[in-house]
Write an enzyme that holds these catalytic residues in place. Structure first.
Site, PDB file in Angstrom:
ATOM      1  N   ALA A  72      -5.426   8.919  48.956  1.00 43.49           N
ATOM      2  CA  ALA A  72      -4.601   8.572  50.114  1.00 43.49           C
ATOM      3  C   ALA A  72      -3.418   9.526  50.262  1.00 43.49           C
ATOM      4  O   ALA A  72      -3.192  10.103  51.325  1.00 43.49           O
ATOM      5  CB  ALA A  72      -4.120   7.126  49.983  1.00 43.49           C
ATOM      6  N   ARG A 109      -7.595   3.807  54.174  1.00 37.85           N
ATOM      7  CA  ARG A 109      -6.295   4.405  53.847  1.00 37.85           C
ATOM      8  C   ARG A 109      -6.370   5.913  53.592  1.00 37.85           C
ATOM      9  O   ARG A 109      -5.337   6.560  53.463  1.00 37.85           O
ATOM     10  CB  ARG A 109      -5.698   3.710  52.620  1.00 37.85           C
ATOM     11  N   ASP A 170      -2.892   8.351  40.482  1.00 42.32           N
ATOM     12  CA  ASP A 170      -2.553   6.964  40.177  1.00 42.32           C
ATOM     13  C   ASP A 170      -2.296   6.769  38.690  1.00 42.32           C
ATOM     14  O   ASP A 170      -1.542   5.893  38.293  1.00 42.32           O
ATOM     15  CB  ASP A 170      -3.679   6.024  40.617  1.00 42.32           C
ATOM     16  N   CYS A 226      38.246   5.445  33.298  1.00 43.11           N
ATOM     17  CA  CYS A 226      39.642   5.196  32.907  1.00 43.11           C
ATOM     18  C   CYS A 226      40.057   6.071  31.725  1.00 43.11           C
ATOM     19  O   CYS A 226      41.198   6.518  31.640  1.00 43.11           O
ATOM     20  CB  CYS A 226      39.840   3.728  32.549  1.00 43.11           C
TER      21      CYS A 226
END
Length: 592
Positions: A72, A109, A170, A226
């Site tokens: 895809a 897809r 994937d 700080c």
């Protein structure tokens, strides 16, 4: 964003509406685009040429890219490659590999595939589809796995000739392996894929970004804000404070000023949170220098604020005898009680800070000046600064959780007035744009290093912290992208010997090799040199290829282009930080 792709690619009809997209950072750096270079050519790429120029488009056409995965995301990448003309020119080439075949479930897809493509190879069908979109694109389809154990398909010859890699996988294991290979060959990687229920797209560029799964900098130490602002205890704290001052004074302030001059509404979306940033923009517009004298005066005022007035304000809020609510002395333990400095133009560090800050200030304002020591001294002697007056009600946080805030109504009123003043200043600058030059810190630039050194040491003096030597900044630090490189052939055209390798490392990098190990692929295989071992002397005269042959019993393949060694060195506290040694036997035939 999709409308932008439509407009630039020319593949789809753009939406019938206005789209504003601001991405100045995409423009080529250090390149002045001209009207001629951006003029239309009657090309399908005229939209891109209008933005990036014809030279940029030509470079796109020459790119050699490797795409791993044609699913895809891979299909989307290939479509975009075709539309922008990547590898569509002379010398360009895209190699796409994917072992999978197309299944029916892919069709919803993976938009380059059609029902008739079921059971065909994904890479072959995807390559054919983008050739129809752009007949000039040079694409090769393959079905090989990419990993550390399959480098007989994609080895030195292949990777050394690439301009970049894109992955669309994937499997996290496969992504990691592609990432390791790109790090090994120093290739940029565009990594895209799923991440749980979400997706991601990350860019990794050698020497610029992190690598896949690794940190660019070994030293990722961060200090509480700080601590840096008010309560430093070590020289590392004052060094980081000085770095922050450099960023604020010479980079961020210049960038914000340029953004405001380009578009006064830039900070609108930040609302009252933009108050502090716009105040600094106002200061930048009011402080523009015209000569060296102006720069020196600015630097002298900066010195007084940083090393005198800011300290006096801190002591006004927390006097030396101040006690906490529990009755303990505030200035005890890790809290060092500071003291203000009195400027002395005869003090070398004091005067050096003024000169270095003046140079950087002039540089950010693009002011070409000739330094004048007599003028510098005159300004320092004659400039009379107002005495310190404490700011009543100023809150100084003692932890990072204590964030000082103003009532929103007060902020809103101040912001309205500030915008009015900035509007007037901007009008006055219409004839002279007033744009500034942001400075990016470079540790190899003397002017940058001098400012950091003197600022850190003056800050250290405020808190009675031992100073730092300038050369401590210049100690070589390595990132995971760094390599010790050397040619594999000596002046006689012969493969370098082990002795020549050790001599090169010591001469060029001031490192004394203790051990050298040989890498095969991306894994350490065996030890080839140990300074303490008895066999070192018989190994030193041997060429690297002879030595590898002798130890492994196998000759170095003729197609091998790159040999990699890992190194342990004498007197190196963290040997893992020393980069690998890359020995180039010969350049890849397709390397540019």
């Amino acid at each position: 964003m999709s409308s932008l792709y439509m407009a630039v690619s020319g593949k789809f009809t753009p939406l019938d509406q206005w789209l504003y997209f601001d991405a100045y950072e995409c423009l080529p750096e250090g390149e002045q685009l001209t009207e001629e270079n951006c003029a239309p050519r009657g090309s399908r790429y005229d939209g891109q040429i209008a933005v990036f120029g014809a030279d940029f488009q030509k470079q796109l056409g020459k790119q050699k890219y490797f795409l791993v995965g044609a699913g895809a995301i891979g299909c989307e990448l290939l479509k975009n490659f075709a539309m922008i003309g990547l590898a569509a020119g002379e010398g360009g080439e895209i190699t796409v590999t994917d072992m999978d075949i197309i299944e029916k479930s892919n069709l919803n897809r993976q938009f380059l595939f059609r029902p008739q493509d079921i059971s065909k190879q994904k890479s072959e069908v995807a390559a054919a589809a983008i050739r129809r979109m752009n007949p000039n694109i040079n694409v090769i389809a393959q079905q090989n796995r990419v990993g550390l154990d399959t480098q007989h398909f994609y080895g030195d010859e292949f990777f050394l000739g690439l301009d970049g890699v894109a992955s669309a996988l994937d499997s996290f294991q496969a992504r990691n392996e592609v990432g390791e290979i790109c790090l090994h060959y120093l290739k940029p990687l565009l990594d895209s894929g799923t991440d749980g229920t979400k997706g991601h797209s990350l860019v990794f560029v050698p020497y610029l970004t992190n690598t896949y799964g690794q940190s660019l900098d070994k030293d990722s130490t961060t200090f509480p804000l700080c601590t840096l602002r008010y309560f430093p205890t070590t020289i590392q704290h004052t060094i980081q404070w000085a770095r922050n001052q450099f960023e604020d004074l010479f980079k961020i302030r210049a960038e914000d000023t340029n953004k405001f001059l380009r578009d006064p509404t830039t900070f609108e979306k930040e609302g009252t949170e933009a108050l502090e940033r716009l105040n600094l923009v106002k200061m930048s517009l009011q402080e523009q220098p015209q000569c060296w004298r102006d720069c020196v005066a600015w630097a002298r005022k900066l010195w007084e604020r940083l090393f005198c007035h800011d300290i006096l304000q801190l002591l006004y809020n927390f006097p030396p005898e101040y006690k906490t609510s529990s009755g303990f002395p505030f200035w005890s333990g890790s809290n060092r009680c500071p003291h203000q400095l009195q400027f002395d133009y005869n003090n070398t560090t004091h005067k050096s800070f003024i000169v270095s800050a003046s140079r950087l200030f002039a540089e950010t304002h693009k002011l070409l000046i000739h330094e004048d020591e007599a003028t510098t001294l005159q300004v320092l002697l004659e400039l009379h600064l107002p005495p310190f007056h404490p700011r009543q009600g100023m809150h100084i946080p003692t932890t990072d959780e204590e964030i000082p805030t103003l009532p929103s109504a007060s902020k809103e009123t101040m912001l309205i007035e500030l915008k009015r003043e900035l509007g007037k200043l901007r009008e006055e600058l219409e004839k002279d744009s007033g744009h500034m030059e942001p400075l990016h810190f470079e540790k190899d630039k003397d002017s940058h290093l001098e400012f950091i050194t003197h600022a850190a040491n003056l800050r250290a003096e405020n808190y009675d912290i031992p100073p730092v030597d300038k050369f401590q900044y210049q100690k070589k630090t390595w990132s995971c992208w760094d390599r010790i490189t050397m040619p594999g052939l000596n002046s006689k055209g012969e493969v370098v010997t082990l002795r020549e390798i050790c001599d090169h490392i010591q001469t060029e990098h001031d490192l004394v090799p203790q051990r050298l190990l040989f890498w095969k692929g991306s894994k350490i295989v065996f030890l080839i040199y140990d300074k303490e071992a008895a066999i070192k002397e018989q190994h030193l005269p041997l060429s690297l290829t002879e030595l590898i042959h002798e130890i492994t019993g196998e000759p170095v393949p003729k197609e091998c282009r790159l040999l990699v060694l890992t190194i342990d060195c004498e007197n190196e506290e963290f040997d893992e930080s020393v980069p690998p040694v890359h020995i180039m036997l010969q350049p890849a035939s397709n390397q540019k």
